[in-house]
Design an enzyme around this catalytic site. Structure first.
Site, PDB file in Angstrom:
ATOM      1  N   HIS A  51       0.831  -1.211   0.000  1.00 35.00           N
ATOM      2  CA  HIS A  51       0.000   0.000   0.000  1.00 35.00           C
ATOM      3  C   HIS A  51       0.865   1.262   0.000  1.00 35.00           C
ATOM      4  CE1 HIS A  51      -3.494   2.563   1.184  1.00 35.00           C
ATOM      5  NE2 HIS A  51      -2.543   3.256   1.780  1.00 35.00           N
ATOM      6  N   GLU A  52       1.770   1.349   0.962  1.00 30.92           N
ATOM      7  CA  GLU A  52       2.599   2.560   1.072  1.00 30.92           C
ATOM      8  C   GLU A  52       3.489   2.725  -0.158  1.00 30.92           C
ATOM      9  OE1 GLU A  52       1.862   4.750   3.119  1.00 30.92           O
ATOM     10  OE2 GLU A  52       0.565   3.486   4.353  1.00 30.92           O
ATOM     11  N   HIS A  87       1.778   4.688  -2.792  1.00 34.09           N
ATOM     12  CA  HIS A  87       1.935   6.139  -2.622  1.00 34.09           C
ATOM     13  C   HIS A  87       3.311   6.581  -3.127  1.00 34.09           C
ATOM     14  CE1 HIS A  87      -1.686   6.914  -0.315  1.00 34.09           C
ATOM     15  NE2 HIS A  87      -1.352   6.091   0.656  1.00 34.09           N
ATOM     16  N   HIS A 113       3.395   6.887  -6.797  1.00 36.16           N
ATOM     17  CA  HIS A 113       2.657   8.096  -7.186  1.00 36.16           C
ATOM     18  C   HIS A 113       3.592   9.310  -7.130  1.00 36.16           C
ATOM     19  CE1 HIS A 113      -1.501  10.283  -6.615  1.00 36.16           C
ATOM     20  NE2 HIS A 113      -1.015  10.442  -7.823  1.00 36.16           N
TER      21      HIS A 113
END
Ligand SMILES: [Zn+2]
Length: 675
Positions: free
Chosen positions: A465-466, A469, A472
């Site tokens: 998940h992290e 980010h 991104h």
């Protein structure tokens, strides 16, 4: 020695010179950074020249670089490696920085120039990103109150000040009440069901309060407590649930009911001042949702099937209990865990030996990114992070061109706050020619010397998940700093990270990293199948408790300034009944008086965001499945149309480009079993 924040670092990728940063550099750089930016703003605002994009927007985007540099490093440290000094600085500078932001955004002359440009934006021959920049600044300044008269601005500042006092008090009361309400257990037998580690932690907690020989169960923020799934004594579970639910409603100094009422009312008043009927309308106007009606529409679609599913789950649990008693909210987790074991025979603990951290990172997280995007990772032992635990990786594109640095700070320590998150130390943008440095923080317990780190199932998921980010941030290719990386709307920002979670269990990825730490055997197929089969179990409860909280948040922020709400409990009950989420066995994830997200932590009228971005996430996961999954072609498409544009494109537009249509809610309904 000069202050390291005054100039851009000359290290690779402008990696901050952590070793050269002394405590006094922070405050000095904050002071100078704010003063510099105010002077820069003043120069733009007081210019006698007709406003142009070049003499207004460009210098505005260039302004505040010292402040930017020190803020990035300081707030990263305040989260990941704090101490008394950083806490004191944070307390001293938070109001100063808030006032500074207001001084910029409420500058009337600057706003006039932006407004002029906004009126002409279609006729200035601007590129799309530049035009969007003008639109975003105009909207943000307007919503901040820049267009108000001086006397209205005075009222606004007073409201903001009063609200900041009330929300701070809410948080302080909640913390005090949580501490007061911690459940004291006299006899260890009553803790039957907890692990030895959990019991010794409870003994330790009691000790630290001078209750030697007793046990203390401290509360967590949500309504449900983790121990409720394992404590075998029903009355002990009940005591914990009652304590949790009575936070902020017991009268006395820590009662939050009046604060809930006053905060909601003042927010409505402020929204009126800014031209909106309600606070929810004010907040969602500048989110991808656009309006409270759009939020209500989504939540309204999800609530009835979620409530139905919860009722069906409830029947299963009651069947297990039989006629002995009626299932209560404090029984749910306990019996739910039993049904899960019966039905799916899942033992997540058995997976840990297959999740050795280094393999998960290199052969899982990095591997999936290489397959999708062609990027590669090289550890740079010569570059130093902000703490000895931090590892620095250089990231390259497939053609060898540099992309940025990825800093991983995996382990927990006393100086690190809880949870997991991504941060940026510098953000790519062409205007200032800046590179990208992103960080990922987790809170994995450090293994003993010489031992390998084994992750839990949830920690592996969190790392994927992290890292979503982080991608991104790394993939941004924007011109203006405002749009770099993860600078997107709050109800959009979780979308890329949620999508990246899909690769954790993707067969090709999983087979590559999930290998037994001692035997080298791959994870048994049946273990994976069990996990997959059990994934939507319990979603009725989970979705219902989340939606109930999201609806409460919307309801409190949809009242008018002169609303006659005087009874918090009655208001709550009315809201939940109106949407069919009033099952007493499924209380909201947060009740109003301990709903910290929305009464003190910036998620006001925004708690819906998690499920809002999950609609996009589930639809994107469906797209990958429809198009062949883990391929370079798919990765490139997602990268160029969604991740790389950062905030420089309207998110709806970016998603439509990528998906070929607007987002479809069906994949989310399927995932959560809400059909
Ligand atoms: Zn996230």
């Amino acid at each position: 020695m000069t202050n390291p924040f005054f100039e851009a670092s000359t290290l690779p990728y402008q990696l901050p010179r952590f070793a050269d940063i002394a405590d006094e550099h922070y405050t000095e750089a904050f002071d100078r950074g704010m003063a510099d930016q105010l002077a820069e703003i003043e120069a733009i605002a007081s210019s006698a020249e007709e406003p142009t994009f070049e003499n207004t927007m460009v210098p505005l985007e260039r302004s505040g670089q010292v402040l930017q540099r020190v803020s990035a490093v300081f707030f990263n440290r305040a989260s990941a490696d704090s101490n008394d000094f950083t806490q004191a600085v944070e307390q001293e500078y938070a109001p100063k920085l808030a006032a500074h932001a207001d001084a910029v955004r409420l500058n009337a002359a600057l706003y006039n120039r932006i407004e002029t440009l906004y009126g002409r934006r279609g006729r200035m021959g601007l590129e799309a990103e530049a035009q969007y920049l003008v639109e975003r600044y105009y909207t943000e300044f307007t919503l901040a109150g820049a267009g108000l008269t001086e006397s209205e601005k005075e009222t606004l500042r007073e409201l903001n000040k009063r609200l900041s006092v009330l929300t701070t008090r809410f948080e302080k009361n909640l913390l005090a009440d949580m501490n007061d309400l911690a459940v004291v257990i006299e006899d260890v037998a009553e803790l039957d069901g907890l692990t030895p580690g959990e019991i010794s932690a409870a003994a330790e907690a009691a000790n630290s309060r001078g209750l030697e020989g007793k046990y203390l169960v401290t509360l967590v923020l949500p309504t449900g407590h983790p121990h409720l799934s394992s404590l075998t004594y029903r009355d002990v579970r009940e005591r914990i649930m009652l304590a949790s639910r009575s936070r902020g409603i017991r009268g006395g100094d820590n009662d939050n009911r009046q604060l809930v009422l006053e905060i909601s009312r003042l927010r409505a008043e402020r929204a009126n001042l800014l031209g909106f009927h309600t606070h929810a309308a004010f907040v969602t106007a500048d989110e991808t949702a656009g309006s409270p009606e759009a939020v209500a529409d989504l939540l309204g679609k999800l609530a009835p099937p979620a409530a139905r599913n919860a009722t069906a789950e409830q029947a299963d649990l009651q069947a297990l209990i039989g006629d002995d008693f009626t299932l209560s909210s404090h029984d749910w987790a306990f019996y739910s865990e039993r049904v899960r074991k019966q039905k799916y025979d899942v033992d997540k603990a058995a997976m840990r030996p297959y999740f050795e951290a280094e393999r998960v990172l290199r052969d899982g997280v990095f591997f999936a990114a290489t397959r999708l995007y062609g990027i590669t990772f090289t550890e740079r032992h010569d570059l130093e992070g902000y703490h000895p635990d931090v590892r620095v990786f250089e990231v390259h594109n497939e053609d060898g061109s540099p992309l940025g640095l990825y800093l991983l700070d995996l382990y927990t320590r006393d100086s690190k706050r809880g949870g997991a998150w991504m941060n940026s130390l510098t953000q790519q943008n062409d205007l200032l020619g800046q590179p990208t440095i992103v960080t990922n923080n987790l809170n994995v317990p450090k293994p003993g010397v010489g031992e390998k780190t084994l992750l839990t199932y949830d920690e592996v998921n969190t790392l994927f998940h992290e890292f979503g980010h982080a991608l991104h941030g790394l993939f941004a290719t924007v011109t203006y700093p405002k749009f770099a990386g993860t600078n997107v709307f709050r109800d959009f920002v979780e979308f890329p990270s949620q999508v990246n979670e899909m690769w954790m269990l993707w067969p090709e990825v999983l087979e590559n990293y999930a290998v037994h730490v001692e035997t080298g055997e791959p994870m048994p197929r049946e273990l994976i199948e069990k996990i997959e089969a059990s994934r939507s179990y319990g979603e009725g409860f989970a979705t219902s408790e989340y939606l109930a909280a999201a609806l409460l948040d919307q309801a409190w922020h949809s009242i008018s300034a002169d609303a006659e709400v005087t009874d918090v409990a009655a208001f709550e009950a009315g809201v939940l009944a109106s949407i069919g989420l009033d099952n007493p066995a499924v209380p909201p994830r947060y009740s109003s008086t301990y709903f910290q997200h929305v009464f003190s932590s910036g998620y006001d009228a925004g708690y819906y965001s998690y499920i809002w971005s999950e609609v996009l996430d589930a639809d994107t996961v469906a797209w990958f499945h429809e198009n062949g999954g883990l391929t370079r072609e798919n990765g490139d498409r997602f990268r160029s149309l969604v991740l790389g544009v950062g905030g420089s494109v309207d998110p709806h537009e970016a998603f439509r480009h990528f998906r070929g249509r607007a987002a479809d809610i069906q994949p989310l309904l399927d995932r959560r079993g809400l059909n």
